[in-house]
Design an enzyme around this catalytic site. Structure first.
Site, PDB file in Angstrom:
ATOM      1  N   MET A  30       0.848  -1.190   0.000  1.00 37.18           N
ATOM      2  CA  MET A  30       0.000   0.000   0.000  1.00 37.18           C
ATOM      3  C   MET A  30       0.889   1.246   0.000  1.00 37.18           C
ATOM      4  SD  MET A  30      -3.430  -0.921   2.090  1.00 37.18           S
ATOM      5  CE  MET A  30      -2.787  -0.599   3.713  1.00 37.18           C
ATOM      6  N   GLY A  31       2.154   1.114  -0.423  1.00 38.06           N
ATOM      7  CA  GLY A  31       3.045   2.262  -0.490  1.00 38.06           C
ATOM      8  C   GLY A  31       3.589   2.632   0.877  1.00 38.06           C
ATOM      9  N   GLY A  36      11.208  -2.927   5.305  1.00 40.39           N
ATOM     10  CA  GLY A  36      10.458  -4.182   5.332  1.00 40.39           C
ATOM     11  C   GLY A  36       9.955  -4.532   3.934  1.00 40.39           C
ATOM     12  N   HIS A  37       9.407  -3.527   3.223  1.00 37.96           N
ATOM     13  CA  HIS A  37       8.949  -3.790   1.851  1.00 37.96           C
ATOM     14  C   HIS A  37      10.138  -4.122   0.947  1.00 37.96           C
ATOM     15  CE1 HIS A  37       5.776  -0.902   3.355  1.00 37.96           C
ATOM     16  NE2 HIS A  37       5.023  -1.876   2.915  1.00 37.96           N
ATOM     17  N   GLN A  61     -10.220  -2.436   2.780  1.00 32.15           N
ATOM     18  CA  GLN A  61      -9.666  -3.086   3.975  1.00 32.15           C
ATOM     19  C   GLN A  61      -9.557  -2.131   5.161  1.00 32.15           C
ATOM     20  OE1 GLN A  61      -5.853  -4.107   1.820  1.00 32.15           O
ATOM     21  NE2 GLN A  61      -4.969  -3.785   3.831  1.00 32.15           N
ATOM     22  N   GLN A 153      -2.674 -11.875   8.164  1.00 35.98           N
ATOM     23  CA  GLN A 153      -2.899 -11.629   6.733  1.00 35.98           C
ATOM     24  C   GLN A 153      -2.246 -12.729   5.901  1.00 35.98           C
ATOM     25  OE1 GLN A 153      -2.628  -7.692   4.599  1.00 35.98           O
ATOM     26  NE2 GLN A 153      -0.558  -8.401   4.172  1.00 35.98           N
ATOM     27  N   SER A 185       6.928  -0.615  10.210  1.00 36.84           N
ATOM     28  CA  SER A 185       5.542  -0.498   9.774  1.00 36.84           C
ATOM     29  C   SER A 185       5.326   0.906   9.227  1.00 36.84           C
ATOM     30  CB  SER A 185       4.605  -0.722  10.972  1.00 36.84           C
ATOM     31  OG  SER A 185       3.308  -0.228  10.662  1.00 36.84           O
TER      32      SER A 185
HETATM   33  O1  PAF Z   1       0.018  -5.665   3.601  1.00 32.57           O
HETATM   34  C1  PAF Z   1      -0.450  -4.753   2.873  1.00 32.57           C
HETATM   35  O2  PAF Z   1       0.211  -3.739   2.607  1.00 32.57           O
HETATM   36  C2  PAF Z   1      -1.855  -4.898   2.297  1.00 32.57           C
HETATM   37  O3  PAF Z   1      -2.715  -5.489   3.213  1.00 32.57           O
HETATM   38  C3  PAF Z   1      -1.873  -5.642   0.958  1.00 32.57           C
HETATM   39  C4  PAF Z   1      -1.411  -7.080   1.083  1.00 32.57           C
HETATM   40  C5  PAF Z   1      -1.013  -4.905  -0.063  1.00 32.57           C
HETATM   41  C6  PAF Z   1      -3.326  -5.687   0.403  1.00 32.57           C
HETATM   42  O4  PAF Z   1      -3.830  -4.397   0.234  1.00 32.57           O
END
Ligand code: PAF
Length: 281
Positions: A30-31, A36-37, A61, A153, A185
């Protein structure tokens, strides 16, 4: 790195990758990207693989009282980071491309999505499952990478991928942490300096409890002590719980992998974290 915002262009780019014999790895986000990403992108980079990252702040969500409107958006900086990190394509659909007029489908997963964050955030995992299914179908990815930080998730995604026979491999990547242990986060930026300092109590309390449970101490006592430590640090505790690592069922058997999960509020910011029992992760 190619940046694509419409589905036709995405399909053409993916077809060109395929024509070159590449397999496709997807990193959904989600940018507001952080290390972490980037660990997900790093894990996704393999010889013969093209890496697609998606950035989509998914309205489905977020609950009505959650932070959708103020969720951090930093497209230019995110795109730079992804390009430097070796991402091949950035998929950034507008809301009307993801959810065109008339959109009426919902993916809802039972069991594993019902407790913990599923109970605290009604509809949240339906929103995740629906958008992640769409991202899988849009990109046709062979493999997708998700952080263990959002452990429930990850378990929900593994469940519906198995249940719906989706031809995609799901890879969980260990949580990335700051030097003081706090899990990275996108929401950490909401913490002021004092709250950020106090927030280290979360990984500390989980670590202490996980070690105690791992050496055979009574789980309920260890969980209660973790709750006390969190409250003493200024957290309002949502849950601290021990669960089966795959199904997230409560009161898990000690001869199966187990996971310790927590969510707690520091001021207005809700933080989640989790650790395995019987390891230091
Ligand atoms: O973990 C996230 O950033 C979001 O929940 C995801 C998996 C991109 C779905 O919108």
């Amino acid at each position: 790195m190619l940046t694509v915002r419409d589905l036709q262009a995405l399909r053409e780019a993916v077809a060109a990758f395929r024509a070159d014999g590449a397999s496709i790895a997807l990193v959904p986000t989600m940018g507001a990207l952080h290390a972490g990403h980037m660990a997900l992108v790093e894990a996704a980079r393999r010889p013969g693989t093209k890496v697609i990252a998606s950035i989509f702040v998914n309205p489905r969500q977020f609950g009505p009282n959650e932070d959708l409107a103020r969720y951090p958006r930093r497209e230019a900086a995110d795109a730079r980071l992804l390009a430097e990190g070796g991402c091949d394509l950035l998929w950034m659909p507008p809301v009307e491309v993801m959810y065109p007029r008339g959109f009426a489908t919902n993916i809802s997963v039972g069991g594993v999505s019902e407790g913990f964050d599923g109970a605290a955030r009604p509809g949240h995992f339906d929103g995740v499952a629906t958008v992640v299914t769409k991202l899988f179908n849009q990109t046709g990815a062979d493999t997708a990478y998700f952080g263990e930080k959002d452990y429930q998730q990850l378990a929900v995604i593994r469940r519906f991928v198995a249940d719906l026979d989706m031809p995609i491999a799901i890879v969980g990547v260990p949580t990335q942490r700051d030097d003081d242990g706090l899990a990275l986060s996108s929401r950490n930026i909401y913490l002021d300096e004092e709250q950020r300092a106090k927030a280290t109590a979360l990984p500390r309390a989980l670590g202490v409890a996980a070690r105690a449970i791992g050496r055979g101490d009574d789980p309920e006592t260890a969980l209660a002590e973790a709750r006390v430590a969190l409250v003493a640090a200024g957290f309002e505790v949502d849950y601290v719980a021990l669960a089966d690592a795959e199904t997230l069922a409560a009161s898990p058997s000690a001869d199966r992998p187990r996971r310790l999960l927590a969510a707690a509020r520091m001021g207005a910011t809700r933080l989640i974290d989790n650790v395995a029992i019987g390891s230091n992760s």
